[in-house]
Design an enzyme around this catalytic site. Structure first.
Site, PDB file in Angstrom:
ATOM      1  N   GLU A 156     -25.913  -9.026 -36.159  1.00  0.00           N
ATOM      2  CA  GLU A 156     -25.377 -10.045 -35.247  1.00  0.00           C
ATOM      3  C   GLU A 156     -26.108  -9.947 -33.924  1.00  0.00           C
ATOM      4  O   GLU A 156     -26.596  -8.878 -33.571  1.00  0.00           O
ATOM      5  CB  GLU A 156     -23.882  -9.784 -34.979  1.00  0.00           C
ATOM      6  CG  GLU A 156     -23.022  -9.851 -36.209  1.00  0.00           C
ATOM      7  CD  GLU A 156     -21.586  -9.386 -35.938  1.00  0.00           C
ATOM      8  OE1 GLU A 156     -21.240  -9.128 -34.760  1.00  0.00           O
ATOM      9  OE2 GLU A 156     -20.835  -9.286 -36.908  1.00  0.00           O
ATOM     10  N   LYS A 198     -26.274  -9.361 -29.995  1.00  0.00           N
ATOM     11  CA  LYS A 198     -25.393  -8.673 -29.047  1.00  0.00           C
ATOM     12  C   LYS A 198     -25.197  -9.634 -27.881  1.00  0.00           C
ATOM     13  O   LYS A 198     -26.116  -9.878 -27.100  1.00  0.00           O
ATOM     14  CB  LYS A 198     -26.011  -7.360 -28.576  1.00  0.00           C
ATOM     15  CG  LYS A 198     -25.063  -6.558 -27.699  1.00  0.00           C
ATOM     16  CD  LYS A 198     -25.618  -5.186 -27.403  1.00  0.00           C
ATOM     17  CE  LYS A 198     -24.608  -4.294 -26.699  1.00  0.00           C
ATOM     18  NZ  LYS A 198     -23.996  -4.882 -25.530  1.00  0.00           N
ATOM     19  N   ASP A 231     -24.016 -11.229 -24.435  1.00  0.00           N
ATOM     20  CA  ASP A 231     -23.838 -10.657 -23.103  1.00  0.00           C
ATOM     21  C   ASP A 231     -22.755 -11.440 -22.380  1.00  0.00           C
ATOM     22  O   ASP A 231     -23.020 -12.249 -21.507  1.00  0.00           O
ATOM     23  CB  ASP A 231     -25.167 -10.734 -22.339  1.00  0.00           C
ATOM     24  CG  ASP A 231     -25.150  -9.835 -21.128  1.00  0.00           C
ATOM     25  OD1 ASP A 231     -24.188  -9.052 -20.988  1.00  0.00           O
ATOM     26  OD2 ASP A 231     -26.090  -9.918 -20.329  1.00  0.00           O
ATOM     27  N   TYR A 267     -16.060 -11.690 -33.598  1.00  0.00           N
ATOM     28  CA  TYR A 267     -16.906 -10.803 -34.404  1.00  0.00           C
ATOM     29  C   TYR A 267     -16.253  -9.575 -35.016  1.00  0.00           C
ATOM     30  O   TYR A 267     -16.895  -8.885 -35.791  1.00  0.00           O
ATOM     31  CB  TYR A 267     -18.163 -10.385 -33.635  1.00  0.00           C
ATOM     32  CG  TYR A 267     -17.931  -9.850 -32.243  1.00  0.00           C
ATOM     33  CD1 TYR A 267     -17.311  -8.643 -32.028  1.00  0.00           C
ATOM     34  CD2 TYR A 267     -18.376 -10.575 -31.144  1.00  0.00           C
ATOM     35  CE1 TYR A 267     -17.123  -8.155 -30.749  1.00  0.00           C
ATOM     36  CE2 TYR A 267     -18.200 -10.098 -29.854  1.00  0.00           C
ATOM     37  CZ  TYR A 267     -17.568  -8.890 -29.666  1.00  0.00           C
ATOM     38  OH  TYR A 267     -17.388  -8.424 -28.414  1.00  0.00           O
ATOM     39  N   LYS A 327     -30.999  -2.712 -28.323  1.00  0.00           N
ATOM     40  CA  LYS A 327     -31.206  -3.594 -27.168  1.00  0.00           C
ATOM     41  C   LYS A 327     -32.636  -4.138 -27.145  1.00  0.00           C
ATOM     42  O   LYS A 327     -33.554  -3.514 -27.646  1.00  0.00           O
ATOM     43  CB  LYS A 327     -30.954  -2.808 -25.877  1.00  0.00           C
ATOM     44  CG  LYS A 327     -29.567  -2.199 -25.820  1.00  0.00           C
ATOM     45  CD  LYS A 327     -28.622  -3.076 -25.078  1.00  0.00           C
ATOM     46  CE  LYS A 327     -28.739  -2.756 -23.626  1.00  0.00           C
ATOM     47  NZ  LYS A 327     -27.697  -3.215 -22.803  1.00  0.00           N
ATOM     48  N   CYS A 332     -41.069   5.693  13.426  1.00  0.00           N
ATOM     49  CA  CYS A 332     -39.940   4.957  12.847  1.00  0.00           C
ATOM     50  C   CYS A 332     -40.030   3.489  13.267  1.00  0.00           C
ATOM     51  O   CYS A 332     -40.156   3.186  14.450  1.00  0.00           O
ATOM     52  CB  CYS A 332     -38.628   5.560  13.344  1.00  0.00           C
ATOM     53  SG  CYS A 332     -37.199   4.584  12.859  1.00  0.00           S
ATOM     54  N   CYS A 344     -36.899   2.985  15.790  1.00  0.00           N
ATOM     55  CA  CYS A 344     -36.727   3.640  17.086  1.00  0.00           C
ATOM     56  C   CYS A 344     -38.012   4.310  17.589  1.00  0.00           C
ATOM     57  O   CYS A 344     -38.005   4.963  18.632  1.00  0.00           O
ATOM     58  CB  CYS A 344     -35.600   4.669  17.010  1.00  0.00           C
ATOM     59  SG  CYS A 344     -36.033   6.109  16.017  1.00  0.00           S
ATOM     60  N   CYS A 377     -36.989   9.736   9.526  1.00  0.00           N
ATOM     61  CA  CYS A 377     -36.922   9.624  10.978  1.00  0.00           C
ATOM     62  C   CYS A 377     -35.905  10.651  11.445  1.00  0.00           C
ATOM     63  O   CYS A 377     -34.743  10.593  11.048  1.00  0.00           O
ATOM     64  CB  CYS A 377     -36.477   8.214  11.366  1.00  0.00           C
ATOM     65  SG  CYS A 377     -35.906   8.121  13.076  1.00  0.00           S
ATOM     66  N   CYS A 429     -31.256   6.817  16.443  1.00  0.00           N
ATOM     67  CA  CYS A 429     -31.984   5.734  15.791  1.00  0.00           C
ATOM     68  C   CYS A 429     -30.953   4.673  15.386  1.00  0.00           C
ATOM     69  O   CYS A 429     -30.019   4.955  14.641  1.00  0.00           O
ATOM     70  CB  CYS A 429     -32.717   6.266  14.558  1.00  0.00           C
ATOM     71  SG  CYS A 429     -33.435   4.959  13.527  1.00  0.00           S
TER      72      CYS A 429
HETATM   73  S1  IVH Z   1     -18.713  -5.091 -32.142  1.00  0.00           S
HETATM   74  C1  IVH Z   1     -16.409  -1.495 -32.515  1.00  0.00           C
HETATM   75  N1  IVH Z   1     -20.378  -7.054 -32.031  1.00  0.00           N
HETATM   76  O1  IVH Z   1     -21.036  -5.085 -26.777  1.00  0.00           O
HETATM   77  C2  IVH Z   1     -17.483  -2.452 -32.406  1.00  0.00           C
HETATM   78  N2  IVH Z   1     -19.751  -6.057 -29.998  1.00  0.00           N
HETATM   79  O2  IVH Z   1     -21.018  -1.967 -25.747  1.00  0.00           O
HETATM   80  C3  IVH Z   1     -17.540  -2.968 -31.062  1.00  0.00           C
HETATM   81  N3  IVH Z   1     -20.814  -7.043 -28.040  1.00  0.00           N
HETATM   82  O3  IVH Z   1     -18.074  -4.442 -25.200  1.00  0.00           O
HETATM   83  C4  IVH Z   1     -17.800  -4.335 -30.883  1.00  0.00           C
HETATM   84  N4  IVH Z   1     -21.955  -8.564 -29.113  1.00  0.00           N
HETATM   85  O4  IVH Z   1     -18.426  -6.800 -25.805  1.00  0.00           O
HETATM   86  C5  IVH Z   1     -19.696  -6.161 -31.336  1.00  0.00           C
HETATM   87  N5  IVH Z   1     -21.870  -8.822 -32.120  1.00  0.00           N
HETATM   88  C6  IVH Z   1     -21.173  -7.940 -31.423  1.00  0.00           C
HETATM   89  C7  IVH Z   1     -21.265  -7.858 -30.022  1.00  0.00           C
HETATM   90  C8  IVH Z   1     -20.533  -6.894 -29.337  1.00  0.00           C
HETATM   91  C9  IVH Z   1     -21.672  -8.061 -27.938  1.00  0.00           C
HETATM   92  C10 IVH Z   1     -20.356  -6.284 -26.883  1.00  0.00           C
HETATM   93  C11 IVH Z   1     -18.927  -5.977 -26.801  1.00  0.00           C
HETATM   94  C12 IVH Z   1     -18.857  -4.557 -26.325  1.00  0.00           C
HETATM   95  C13 IVH Z   1     -20.260  -4.206 -26.058  1.00  0.00           C
HETATM   96  C14 IVH Z   1     -20.504  -2.821 -26.606  1.00  0.00           C
END
Ligand code: IVH
Length: 698
Positions: free
Chosen positions: A133, A135, A137, A243, A340, A434, A437, A450, A456
């Site tokens: 999936e 991640k 933000d 999710y 990441k 500096c 001053c 400094c 100062c």
């Molecule tokens: S699963 C137990 N799936 O990432 C599993 N989290 O540091 C935990 N996040 O605070 C969550 N996309 O807000 C999961 N596809 C995804 C996600 C996801 C973003 C976030 C979530 C969590 C942070 C983890």
């Protein structure tokens, strides 16, 4: 009447309707609107025009207004005109909302998959099934549905308790108020986010109105979700993806309810939309590292084209029973991993290098940049830390530089971008005097300082700002700008001068009126009886951060006892090493400092003894509070002890063994096996520069 399939808007006159007829129509309208919400938000396949949808909605509102007994909290109309709440209530989660272990490189992902294969795979069944999936933000939330109706929602908070934001979630049109074919009870985890397009429009609107723009879509979403007044959320561009399952029908395992319980994550992801809950169309099945690599590369390439922000991919074990077997660490499950993306980067022109003088007199070169958008944040300056760093990066005015936002927060210059044939400016050198001053600068290792202290103005301004900051004496209305004016106008020469300030003097300052002046005088007045711990922190003694201030206050009990304490007594104190002891002694040995303290006392300042204070009350907003560090290898600018003290002074802990409870491993020269172990466990490692940066944030 079926507005799902035949959205006829040829309504009968309201006056002619009986209550029963109205009730029937209201039900049909709600079902129709929910159905079209579902097609629009979950399926992304609208079946009617916006105009027809609006007519259905208006009709429902009219009927509810005409027949108030038909009103219902979960009616689609209730998203508008909701009541503000007076505070955000705390709410315990149905199941812990864990966080994710995160890594930056493919090797760590390979190790993770190997581990899953070993601990959760089936020898004769080939590769272990995974789900991938994005991640997201955004903001992680828990949504609860009882008997198919939305009952509440909360933020993640500390993982076990969050804040009730039901009133705001009711305003998010993508959060259904009723589910389809729903289980009796359902708690899911979802990410709330603001689409990029909506964010840009919202910020444009804010700027036009004269409001501060939001820094990024994440902050905008989080800010809106914490509003007390849901009307501020109504109509805002917010969306969500669901999710994870937190609880289903009273239990989390299939044994509790085999019929509706998905056996795999894949199945859950298919079930969620059937219930009416939106999932991300980019979710994918996978079985090995190659699949994961391809997905990671594909999403990273697509990242900017997506209408929502993602900062990596999440790799999850598909089989839910196996997940149970693997279990969780203290904060994250063993069955999932976040990989990441590389930090966001952008190239821009370095226009000028200026030098800033901080509270402690340290000179910091700052790069002023041609403003550039780095992944949604406008960056116009970046610290260059010290002269060595400028030399190492060899950046000069006029150069093209690559800016990255490491860890997605603080922008920094990663490197200079070579431009063949370009004439370059002279290399940067630190000023010998500096810039504020004109005192002769002294060099101490990597640092230029400094030595003028409070003579100062820059250092005095820094001290005043620190003295008044929230964790120190918490003087409202005394920020950096005000401190600067007080110093420039000659009203304040040392910290004690703050106390006799008169309203008349303040009211004459820029941006101040009578009210602001009165408020500031009152705020200063309230700071006449500080706790010993806050006062020690506020003094800005070198090496004494929030945590050390607490230790000193607890150990010595009163200001006079600490002033009288000798080196031995200080060094006997647990957690206080020779450097800190020396710094405390030097501070109170300094006649000017003692004089300022006397002057404060004359002005009515009474520092409260620590005797009856709660023993272990460290500053809760210490920048590293709760973080655990392990050091390995030799650092250039710190002895091991100094590094540990620096962490502790900011509320963190230093331990010697790497475990899943470790937050950071700091890697110096010739690191030992701890660095490898950190990698195995997917723990973030920092080099010395990154470590220093983290310290500076505090
Ligand atoms: S699963 C137990 N799936 O990432 C599993 N989290 O540091 C935990 N996040 O605070 C969550 N996309 O807000 C999961 N596809 C995804 C996600 C996801 C973003 C976030 C979530 C969590 C942070 C983890």
């Amino acid at each position: 009447m079926d507005f799902k399939h035949d959205p006829s808007t040829d309504f009968r006159p309201v006056e002619g309707l009986s209550r029963d007829q109205a009730a029937e129509e209201v039900e049909a309208l709600r079902a129709g609107i929910r159905h079209h919400d579902y097609l629009y938000y979950v399926k992304a396949e609208p079946a009617i025009s916006d105009a027809v949808y609006d007519q259905l909605f208006d009709r429902l509102q009219t009927l509810e207004a005409e027949f108030p007994s038909l009103q219902d909290k979960n009616s689609p109309t209730q998203r508008v005109g909701a009541e503000p709440v007076s505070a955000l209530d705390k709410r315990e989660h149905r199941a812990p909302m864990l966080s994710l272990e995160s890594v930056q490189d493919a090797e760590a992902v390979a190790a993770f998959i190997d581990r899953l294969q070993r601990d959760a795979g089936d020898e004769d069944q080939g590769p272990v099934a995974l789900v991938l999936e994005p991640k997201f933000d955004g903001l992680s939330v828990e949504l609860i549905y009882d008997q198919g109706a939305f009952s509440s929602g909360s933020t993640r908070g500390d993982g076990s308790t969050g804040e009730d934001i039901s009133h705001n979630l009711r305003q998010v049109t993508a959060v259904p108020m009723r589910l389809h074919k729903a289980p009796r009870y359902l708690a899911v985890r979802a990410e709330i986010f603001m689409p990029r397009s909506g964010f840009t429009a919202l910020n444009r609107e804010r700027v036009q109105r004269g409001d501060e723009p939001f820094a990024n879509p994440r902050n905008a979403a989080a800010g809106l979700m914490r509003q007390l007044d849901p009307n501020r959320v109504a109509g805002r561009p917010l969306d969500l993806f669901c999710y994870e399952l937190l609880e289903l029908d009273g239990g989390e395992t299939p044994a509790d309810h085999p019929a509706t319980h998905p056996a795999t994550h894949h199945e859950l992801l298919q079930r969620l939309p059937d219930w009416g809950l939106k999932t991300c169309p980019l979710n994918r099945s996978a079985e090995d590292l190659d699949d994961v690599r391809a997905y990671h590369a594909e999403l990273e390439g697509q990242r900017d084209a997506l209408d929502y922000e993602i900062d990596g991919v999440v790799i999850k074990l598909n089989d839910r029973a196996r997940r149970e077997q693997l279990g969780v660490r203290s904060r994250s499950p063993r069955w999932a991993l976040a990989w990441k993306f590389a930090p966001r980067e952008e190239i821009t022109t370095l226009e000028e290098i200026t030098v800033q003088v901080g509270r402690t007199g340290i000179l910091t070169p700052i790069a002023l940049l041609q403003p550039v958008d780095v992944g949604g944040v406008t960056v116009s300056r970046a610290t260059l830390h010290n002269a060595d760093e400028v030399q190492r990066k060899d950046v000069r005015p006029g150069d093209q530089v690559r800016i990255i936002r490491a860890g997605d927060v603080i922008p920094e210059i990663a490197e200079r971008v070579e431009q063949p044939g370009q004439t370059r400016a002279e290399p940067f050198t630190m000023p010998e005097q500096c810039p504020v001053c004109s005192t002769e600068i002294i060099r101490n290792g990597a640092y230029h300082r400094c030595p003028a202290g409070l003579a100062c103005e820059a250092q005095l301004v820094g001290h005043i700002t620190h003295f008044a900051s929230r964790d120190a004496l918490d003087i409202d209305g005394l920020g950096e700008e005000t401190a600067r004016q007080l110093v420039e106008r000659g009203l304040v020469h040392d910290l004690a001068d703050l106390y006799p300030l008169a309203e008349g003097e303040l009211a004459a300052m820029e941006g101040f009126g009578d009210t602001a002046a009165r408020n500031l005088v009152q705020a200063i007045d309230r700071a006449r009886k500080p706790s010993l711990q806050c006062f020690l922190y506020a003094l800005g003694i070198r090496q004494v951060g929030g945590r050390m201030a607490a230790v000193l206050a607890r150990t010595f009990g009163s200001l006079d006892a600490l002033i009288k304490a000798d080196r031995e007594a200080l060094e006997r104190t647990p957690e206080i090493g020779p450097e800190i002891a020396a710094s405390v002694i030097a501070f109170f040995d300094n006649e000017d400092n003692r004089e300022v303290i006397e002057k404060m006392r004359t002005a009515g300042v009474e520092v409260e003894d620590a005797a009856d204070q709660e023993a272990d009350q460290a500053h809760d907003s210490d920048s590293l509070s709760g973080k655990t560090f392990v050091f390995t290898g030799e650092l250039e600018h710190y002895s091991r002890r100094e590094a540990q003290s620096a962490v502790e002074a900011r509320g963190g802990r230093a331990t010697s063994d790497v475990s899943s409870a470790t937050d950071y491993v700091v890697k110096g020269k010739d690191p030992g096996s701890k660095a490898e172990r950190a990698q195995d466990l997917g723990i973030e490692t920092l080099n010395e520069a990154q470590f220093e940066r983290l310290l500076e944030q505090g």
